[in-house]
Write a protein that holds these residues in place. Structure first.
Motif, PDB file in Angstrom:
ATOM      1  N   LEU A  51       0.676  -2.686  10.631  1.00 36.39           N
ATOM      2  CA  LEU A  51      -0.069  -2.189   9.450  1.00 36.39           C
ATOM      3  C   LEU A  51       0.686  -1.294   8.592  1.00 36.39           C
ATOM      4  N   ILE A  52       0.344  -1.449   7.300  1.00 33.74           N
ATOM      5  CA  ILE A  52       1.028  -0.914   6.120  1.00 33.74           C
ATOM      6  C   ILE A  52      -0.100  -0.102   5.216  1.00 33.74           C
ATOM      7  N   THR A  53       0.083   1.007   4.757  1.00 31.42           N
ATOM      8  CA  THR A  53      -0.878   1.516   3.990  1.00 31.42           C
ATOM      9  C   THR A  53      -0.235   1.617   2.557  1.00 31.42           C
ATOM     10  N   GLY A  54      -1.179   1.394   1.455  1.00 33.26           N
ATOM     11  CA  GLY A  54      -0.867   1.286   0.143  1.00 33.26           C
ATOM     12  C   GLY A  54      -2.038   1.204  -0.663  1.00 33.26           C
ATOM     13  N   VAL A  55      -1.812   1.126  -2.087  1.00 31.93           N
ATOM     14  CA  VAL A  55      -2.936   0.924  -2.951  1.00 31.93           C
ATOM     15  C   VAL A  55      -2.688  -0.177  -3.790  1.00 31.93           C
ATOM     16  N   PRO A  56      -3.449  -1.298  -3.352  1.00 35.21           N
ATOM     17  CA  PRO A  56      -3.455  -2.577  -3.985  1.00 35.21           C
ATOM     18  C   PRO A  56      -4.153  -2.583  -5.459  1.00 35.21           C
ATOM     19  N   GLY A  57      -3.343  -3.084  -6.266  1.00 35.43           N
ATOM     20  CA  GLY A  57      -3.636  -3.302  -7.592  1.00 35.43           C
ATOM     21  C   GLY A  57      -4.883  -4.288  -7.916  1.00 35.43           C
ATOM     22  N   ASP A  58      -5.229  -4.607  -9.063  1.00 32.32           N
ATOM     23  CA  ASP A  58      -6.331  -5.568  -9.374  1.00 32.32           C
ATOM     24  C   ASP A  58      -5.469  -7.211  -9.257  1.00 32.32           C
ATOM     25  N   ASP A  59      -6.129  -7.985  -8.844  1.00 33.91           N
ATOM     26  CA  ASP A  59      -5.862  -9.287  -8.798  1.00 33.91           C
ATOM     27  C   ASP A  59      -5.750  -9.855  -9.990  1.00 33.91           C
ATOM     28  N   ARG A  60      -4.788 -10.077 -10.759  1.00 32.17           N
ATOM     29  CA  ARG A  60      -5.025 -10.578 -12.277  1.00 32.17           C
ATOM     30  C   ARG A  60      -5.398 -12.001 -12.532  1.00 32.17           C
ATOM     31  N   ALA A  61      -5.618 -12.129 -13.529  1.00 35.63           N
ATOM     32  CA  ALA A  61      -6.242 -13.603 -13.831  1.00 35.63           C
ATOM     33  C   ALA A  61      -5.058 -14.702 -13.230  1.00 35.63           C
ATOM     34  N   ALA A  62      -5.890 -15.595 -12.793  1.00 34.43           N
ATOM     35  CA  ALA A  62      -5.152 -16.738 -12.064  1.00 34.43           C
ATOM     36  C   ALA A  62      -4.119 -17.558 -13.032  1.00 34.43           C
TER      37      ALA A  62
END
Length: 127
Positions: free
Chosen positions: A45-56
């Motif tokens: 497990l790793i803890t972090g802050v995911p960013g938004d999934d940009r447009a494909a």
């Protein structure tokens, strides 16, 4: 005794507290599964802050789309290129990791999604 020698610089204070503030799972961060080297048998497990999934982005071959997002994590955490992360129910490959800055590092993640129609993969263009 010199009191100034015991004081931390602003940069040191920020580095010291970044993990306790941004890596708090009650506020910003979330725990994600990390597949070391992409191996499904080696999971941590790793803890972090995911960013938004940009447009494909279309692969321009009519076969699928590439999704890109970022993942900020503490400098002390271990994450390497060729690892995989599962954020929510989606699996991303680690494409690039930045140098440490203010106690944080940013990983660029990529995920390829084949184009489907009626539950079947669409294949257009050459091999």
């Amino acid at each position: 005794m010199n009191l100034r020698s015991n004081q931390l610089s602003l940069n040191q204070l920020i580095n010291e507290h970044v993990s306790s503030v941004f890596m708090n799972t009650d506020h910003f961060a979330e725990s994600c599964r990390r597949y070391v080297g992409g191996d499904p048998g080696n999971v941590t497990l790793i803890t972090g802050v995911p960013g938004d999934d940009r447009a494909a982005t279309d692969d321009m071959a009519g076969r699928g789309y590439t999704h890109v997002r970022t993942f900020d994590f503490a400098e002390a955490s271990v994450l390497e290129e060729k690892d995989s992360l599962v954020i929510g129910s989606l699996r991303y490959e680690v494409v690039h990791i930045t140098d440490p800055d203010l106690g944080m590092r940013t990983a660029t993640l990529g995920r390829y999604q084949p184009e489907t129609k009626g539950g079947k993969y669409v294949r257009r263009g050459g091999l």
